[in-house]
Design a protein around this motif. Structure first.
Motif, short mmCIF file in Angstrom:
data_model
loop_
_atom_site.label_atom_id
_atom_site.label_comp_id
_atom_site.label_asym_id
_atom_site.label_seq_id
_atom_site.Cartn_x
_atom_site.Cartn_y
_atom_site.Cartn_z
N VAL A 173 0.83 -1.22 0.00
CA VAL A 173 0.00 0.00 0.00
C VAL A 173 0.85 1.26 0.00
O VAL A 173 0.32 2.36 0.00
N ARG A 174 2.19 1.09 -0.01
CA ARG A 174 3.06 2.27 -0.04
C ARG A 174 3.20 2.75 -1.47
O ARG A 174 3.64 2.02 -2.35
N ARG A 175 2.83 3.99 -1.69
CA ARG A 175 2.77 4.53 -3.05
C ARG A 175 4.15 4.57 -3.71
O ARG A 175 4.28 4.40 -4.92
N ASP A 176 5.20 4.81 -2.92
CA ASP A 176 6.53 4.95 -3.52
C ASP A 176 7.33 3.65 -3.52
O ASP A 176 8.53 3.64 -3.79
N ALA A 177 6.68 2.53 -3.20
CA ALA A 177 7.36 1.24 -3.25
C ALA A 177 7.71 0.92 -4.71
O ALA A 177 6.94 1.21 -5.63
N LYS A 178 8.88 0.33 -4.93
CA LYS A 178 9.27 -0.06 -6.27
C LYS A 178 8.39 -1.22 -6.74
O LYS A 178 7.92 -2.02 -5.92
N PRO A 179 8.15 -1.30 -8.06
CA PRO A 179 7.29 -2.39 -8.57
C PRO A 179 7.73 -3.77 -8.11
O PRO A 179 6.90 -4.61 -7.77
N GLU A 180 9.05 -4.00 -8.08
CA GLU A 180 9.53 -5.32 -7.66
C GLU A 180 9.30 -5.55 -6.16
O GLU A 180 9.05 -6.68 -5.74
N GLU A 181 9.36 -4.48 -5.35
CA GLU A 181 9.06 -4.61 -3.92
C GLU A 181 7.59 -4.94 -3.71
O GLU A 181 7.24 -5.82 -2.92
N ARG A 182 6.74 -4.22 -4.44
CA ARG A 182 5.30 -4.46 -4.30
C ARG A 182 4.94 -5.86 -4.78
O ARG A 182 4.14 -6.57 -4.14
N ALA A 183 5.56 -6.29 -5.88
CA ALA A 183 5.29 -7.62 -6.41
C ALA A 183 5.75 -8.71 -5.43
O ALA A 183 5.05 -9.71 -5.23
N ALA A 184 6.91 -8.48 -4.80
CA ALA A 184 7.42 -9.47 -3.85
C ALA A 184 6.51 -9.58 -2.63
O ALA A 184 6.21 -10.68 -2.16
N GLY A 185 6.07 -8.44 -2.11
CA GLY A 185 5.15 -8.45 -0.98
C GLY A 185 3.84 -9.11 -1.33
O GLY A 185 3.27 -9.88 -0.54
N HIS A 186 3.35 -8.81 -2.53
CA HIS A 186 2.09 -9.40 -2.99
C HIS A 186 2.22 -10.92 -3.12
O HIS A 186 1.35 -11.67 -2.65
#
Length: 400
Positions: A173-186
């Motif tokens: 939910v962090r807007r400035d997270a990198k796409p790869e960070e968001r994908a890994a968390g997801h």
């Protein structure tokens, strides 16, 4: 406007005014019902500034919530296909089909039956607060555990895993997270929910995930859809309410007259009114609700063309003077039930009865049991979540 004159969105809040919408957004609301804004990718969707127009568009079948459609004003780079957020970013009939599968536990009657359990959770956590050291971070010690414990109980998720799912939720939910960070968390959360669905298939219990697993067994859902549904309910079920508990508490501490009104009353109607007013006044979903036009739409003297993005900024809609006179003032006695903090139309928040219940129990209990609750630091030192899709505070040091 020329491209260089189009303001960027989201817009910054004013220093020293953490509870108010961005001044630039309010200025646009006064000037025009529709304004172009520029997003991170250079696209220029329409910002819909006024309450009535937002509600009209949110129920218009010519407006789509499908994040995969061209022109959709995504708040961040899209993750890879298959890593979305489930039915909230779909259109009917698929949205309605999936949503209907998890509606029953969130009905007003079913949620009302949960009040004693939520009250016990809140009382137990306050007992721990009072027995522990001070000052203490109210976010970690109270605001996060309350909705996390509730949603874990409802879903059938082990609360012992809360550190894992809370940390990964913060990333996605962090807007400035990198796409790869968001994908890994997801992916970490999807894998976790998939394993839970598998466990519920083997050993069903009386919880929501077991009901979802039964749909998989019946061939109505795939395992992937079930895991995605579980992820949506888990993240939405604790992130939003946790931020509302902490931010609402800070707003009340900064408005002692309103806090006294709430603390000294045992009237359930006043408590319910306070919850609605705080939802209106604070509005933690500060990125706006995103949509894309499927056809040309005439509204507010403008033509929105097919394929153009729309952002319904509910923070300024909830301060629209045409609907909420003197809307910049927090007034717990105000009739605020028409706010759009939970959205409007077919996509309005599924879990709003549960969120209301949790907030009513918290706001009617915390300040009465700890009447001297006070910030342990200056409000200027409190870190606010300007970088997230859900607004709130990262921590809230309090004492008593």
């Amino acid at each position: 406007m020329t491209t260089t004159e189009i303001p960027e969105f989201p817009m910054p809040r004013a220093a020293g005014c953490p509870f108010d919408p961005p001044p630039a957004a309010r200025a646009l609301q006064e000037e025009t019902p529709l304004a172009r804004v520029r997003l991170w990718d250079g696209s220029t969707p329409w910002l819909v500034t006024r309450y009535a127009d937002q509600r009209e568009l949110l129920v218009d079948p010519r407006v789509s919530a499908d994040i995969t459609r061209p022109g959709y004003p995504s708040p961040a780079p899209l993750p890879k296909r298959g890593t979305g957020f489930g039915f909230i970013l779909m259109d009917n009939p698929e949205h309605a089909r999936l949503r209907k599968m998890v509606t029953a536990p969130f009905t007003i009657r079913r949620v009302a039956a949960m009040r004693p359990a939520v009250q016990r959770i809140v009382d137990d956590l306050i007992d721990e607060l009072l027995a522990g050291p001070k000052p203490v971070d109210l976010v970690e010690a109270f605001a996060l555990p309350v909705p996390s414990l509730v949603i874990c109980e409802l879903l059938g998720v082990p609360y012992a895993d809360h550190d894992f799912f809370q940390e990964n939720s913060k990333v996605i939910v962090r807007r400035d997270a990198k796409p790869e960070e968001r994908a890994a968390g997801h992916q970490a959360l999807i894998g976790y929910l998939d394993r839970l669905v598998g466990a519920k298939l083997e050993n069903p219990a009386d919880d929501l995930l077991s009901g979802v697993a039964a749909r998989v067994a019946a061939g109505e859902l795939t395992r992937a859809e079930a895991a995605q549904m579980g992820l949506l309910l888990l993240v939405a079920g604790h992130e939003t309410t946790a931020n509302m508990i902490a931010l609402g508490t800070l707003a009340l501490l900064e408005h002692p007259d309103q806090l006294a009104l709430l603390r000294e009353s045992d009237d359930p109607a006043l408590v319910a009114s306070a919850v609605e007013e705080l939802l209106r006044y604070l509005n933690i979903t500060h990125n706006g609700r995103r949509r894309v036009a499927l056809e040309d739409i005439e509204i507010a003297g403008e033509t929105i063309r097919a394929g153009e993005g729309l952002i319904m900024a509910s923070d300024i809609a909830n301060r629209d003077p045409e609907v909420f006179p003197d809307g910049d003032r927090l007034d717990l006695t105000r009739d605020s039930h028409r706010h759009v903090a939970f959205g409007f139309g077919v996509h309005q928040c599924l879990g709003q009865p549960l969120a209301r219940l949790e907030l009513q129990v918290v706001y009617s209990t915390l300040y009465r049991r700890i009447p001297t609750l006070a910030p342990a630091t200056d409000v200027g030192r409190i870190p606010f979540k300007h970088d997230g899709s859900v607004y709130g505070v990262y921590e809230l040091p309090v004492t008593w």
